[in-house]
Design an enzyme around this catalytic site. Sequence first.
Site, PDB file in Angstrom:
ATOM      1  N   CYS A   1       6.204   2.091  -0.017  1.00  0.00           N
ATOM      2  CA  CYS A   1       6.864   2.172  -1.015  1.00  0.00           C
ATOM      3  C   CYS A   1       7.416   1.601  -2.854  1.00  0.00           C
ATOM      4  O   CYS A   1       7.405   2.812  -2.651  1.00  0.00           O
ATOM      5  CB  CYS A   1       8.176   2.009  -0.667  1.00  0.00           C
ATOM      6  SG  CYS A   1       9.282   0.542   0.010  1.00  0.00           S
TER       7      CYS A   1
ATOM      8  N   ARG B   1      -8.855   4.599  -4.451  1.00  0.00           N
ATOM      9  CA  ARG B   1      -8.156   5.852  -3.211  1.00  0.00           C
ATOM     10  C   ARG B   1      -7.929   4.802  -2.275  1.00  0.00           C
ATOM     11  O   ARG B   1      -7.909   5.385  -1.104  1.00  0.00           O
ATOM     12  CB  ARG B   1      -9.782   6.525  -3.233  1.00  0.00           C
ATOM     13  CG  ARG B   1     -10.049   7.127  -4.662  1.00  0.00           C
ATOM     14  CD  ARG B   1     -11.580   7.827  -4.714  1.00  0.00           C
ATOM     15  NE  ARG B   1     -11.123   9.529  -3.518  1.00  0.00           N
ATOM     16  CZ  ARG B   1     -10.167  10.025  -4.117  1.00  0.00           C
ATOM     17  NH1 ARG B   1     -10.465   9.599  -5.667  1.00  0.00           N
ATOM     18  NH2 ARG B   1      -9.878  11.556  -3.720  1.00  0.00           N
TER      19      ARG B   1
ATOM     20  N   HIS C   1      13.458  -0.669   0.790  1.00  0.00           N
ATOM     21  CA  HIS C   1      13.476   0.726   0.055  1.00  0.00           C
ATOM     22  C   HIS C   1      14.102   1.229  -0.936  1.00  0.00           C
ATOM     23  O   HIS C   1      14.672   1.470  -1.220  1.00  0.00           O
ATOM     24  CB  HIS C   1      13.875   1.471   1.916  1.00  0.00           C
ATOM     25  CG  HIS C   1      12.447   2.733   1.380  1.00  0.00           C
ATOM     26  ND1 HIS C   1      11.099   2.839   1.400  1.00  0.00           N
ATOM     27  CD2 HIS C   1      13.297   4.050   1.467  1.00  0.00           C
ATOM     28  CE1 HIS C   1      11.679   3.998   1.538  1.00  0.00           C
ATOM     29  NE2 HIS C   1      12.044   4.213   1.186  1.00  0.00           N
TER      30      HIS C   1
ATOM     31  N   ASP D   1      10.410  11.028  -2.116  1.00  0.00           N
ATOM     32  CA  ASP D   1       9.497   9.806  -2.241  1.00  0.00           C
ATOM     33  C   ASP D   1       8.630   9.891  -1.163  1.00  0.00           C
ATOM     34  O   ASP D   1       8.401  10.636  -0.583  1.00  0.00           O
ATOM     35  CB  ASP D   1      11.112   9.618  -0.471  1.00  0.00           C
ATOM     36  CG  ASP D   1      10.931   7.961   0.191  1.00  0.00           C
ATOM     37  OD1 ASP D   1       9.683   7.535   0.000  1.00  0.00           O
ATOM     38  OD2 ASP D   1      11.643   8.048   1.101  1.00  0.00           O
TER      39      ASP D   1
ATOM     40  N   GLU E   1       0.376   2.521   3.863  1.00  0.00           N
ATOM     41  CA  GLU E   1      -0.460   1.357   4.207  1.00  0.00           C
ATOM     42  C   GLU E   1      -0.255  -0.038   3.299  1.00  0.00           C
ATOM     43  O   GLU E   1      -0.112   0.387   2.604  1.00  0.00           O
ATOM     44  CB  GLU E   1      -1.939   1.661   4.897  1.00  0.00           C
ATOM     45  CG  GLU E   1      -2.866   1.571   3.173  1.00  0.00           C
ATOM     46  CD  GLU E   1      -3.363   0.753   2.425  1.00  0.00           C
ATOM     47  OE1 GLU E   1      -2.980  -0.505   2.817  1.00  0.00           O
ATOM     48  OE2 GLU E   1      -4.289   0.616   1.483  1.00  0.00           O
TER      49      GLU E   1
END
Length: 280
Positions: A80, A75, A117, A132, A50
């Site tokens: 990425c 939590r 990325h 990943d 997220e």
Amino acid sequence: MGSMGAVWGGDELDLDAYLERIGWEGGELRADLATLRAVHRAHTGAITFESLDVLFGRPVGLDVKEVEGKLVHGRRGGYCYEQNTLLAAALERIGFEVSGRGARNRSRGGSLTAVTHAVLVVTVEGEPWLCDAGFGWQGPREPVPLARPGAEVRQGEWVFRVREEADGVLVLCVPREGAWRDLYAFSPQPYHPVDYVVLNHYSSSHPRSAFVGRVVVQRQGDSERLALVGRELSRLLPDGRTERREVPAGELLALLGREFGLRLSERDAAELLRMYRAED
């Protein structure tokens, strides 16, 4: 630890807290393929993809203690750079040889995209593996071997393949609608944590970033994969079919908890609802 020391901040990580966060069920931690596979699978199953802090206009820190505070103790999920920073630190702490790579996202069509990325390459017994935890709903649940381009890799009901292009570029692919589709491509050039700071700045603040100004929450499951992008919830099935529907504001918070395992603080929940309703 590798000869360069704790490149990824593994010496700063609270490994016990991380293992509790990913639901590690014991077993000795060794720098072997079985441990790599188990840690990768546990991480991707437990920590949601997220980018809500980007939506909220908050800075996204990549210092290991900042990432640990948010994803482990808080939590929350992350995108990425956060996910793979945390995974790299944990793997490094366990004793793996970890290197970074920068990838170009190809999942949105054929146009050339910038390197935005972050992925990892982990070497086990001389063989490189793609790791990943940060490509969201379409990414691998387990490491993917890089030494055998072209071979199909089955992870439960999901299949991946790596193919090689010119200049040593490797491309992660998945089958969709009867054909292999590219997810992303990366070159052999090693990336370091400082490189991800630069990429993270673009992805978290540039107006053209896919994460700026909209909700992005995604989850990998064994039987289905879920993505909430904007107001649309997409459900990807192993046969390649995708089901889509719009999520009304009144359902949003319950959906995030039920489908994505994401429970926000009262402040964040109120802010998210305010921004979500503003799109009406």
